[in-house]
Design a protein around this motif. Structure first.
Motif: not given
Length: 205
Positions: A99-102, A124-130, A184-187
């Motif tokens: 997971r990428l933490s912004l 991540s490419f599979k999920g997001v924390l909002l 998203l995977r590339e990002y």
């Protein structure tokens, strides 16, 4: 230099520099996979990639990088094995996507670039924390655009997995269109390169 030469030495040097410029390479040289060894083994691997999902798995610092193998046809109709962008996972009791933490949350936008009140904290490419701002509760699903700085907006579709207190919610992104998931995977891969430059510098040598 001979008097009847068509090009000067400076012109020849310029052409050679252009030929070796990475910006002119249409395909990433690291994406190709050179196979040496038994012909039958190479044929078997090619048939498997054509019919099944085949991946190359690497382990690094409690992480797993899973590279999909793909068959690519060149202009001469010859087939070559190429590496796709990897799925990156964190090792642990359960394997989960990296997971990428912004550093600063990014608000999701609708199709008219209007704010949604849903802010990306981790992705991540599979999920997001909002993070929810100005919303009474987390919506059961969304179809919005992730517009991080420096990239074209990526359309993502989320389904609520669980609420985490009154202001945070985790969403599954498996309903996103495949082309958007690949973007998203590339990002995520580019973010991983910035977070782990030592790994990617070694790979690129």
């Amino acid at each position: 230099m001979q008097a009847d030469a068509l090009l000067s030495q400076d012109e020849l040097d310029f052409i050679q520099d252009m030929q070796h410029s990475p910006h002119l390479n249409l395909s990433d040289p690291m994406s190709g996979l050179l196979l040496n060894g038994d012909r039958k083994l190479k044929d078997l691997l090619t048939r498997l990639v054509a019919d099944q999902q085949v991946t190359l798995l690497a382990h690094y610092n409690n992480q797993q990088l899973s590279f999909p193998l793909q068959l690519v046809e060149d202009e001469f109709h010859a087939l070559h094995l190429h590496l796709g962008s990897p799925d990156i996972f964190e090792d642990g009791p359960t394997l989960r996507p990296w997971r990428l933490s912004l550093d600063s949350p990014v608000e999701l936008l609708d199709g008219q670039d209007q704010p949604s009140g849903l802010w990306v904290r981790d992705i991540s490419f599979k999920g997001v924390l909002l993070e929810l701002r100005g919303l009474a509760e987390a919506p059961p699903e969304f179809n919005l655009r992730f517009a991080a700085e420096g990239v074209q907006p990526i359309a993502i579709r989320g389904a609520l997995r669980r609420s985490i207190g009154p202001r945070l919610a985790a969403y599954d992104l498996s309903r996103s269109l495949p082309v958007q998931t690949e973007r998203l995977r590339e990002y995520i891969l580019q973010a991983h390169r910035r977070a782990h430059p030592d790994l990617h510098t070694q790979v690129s040598r």
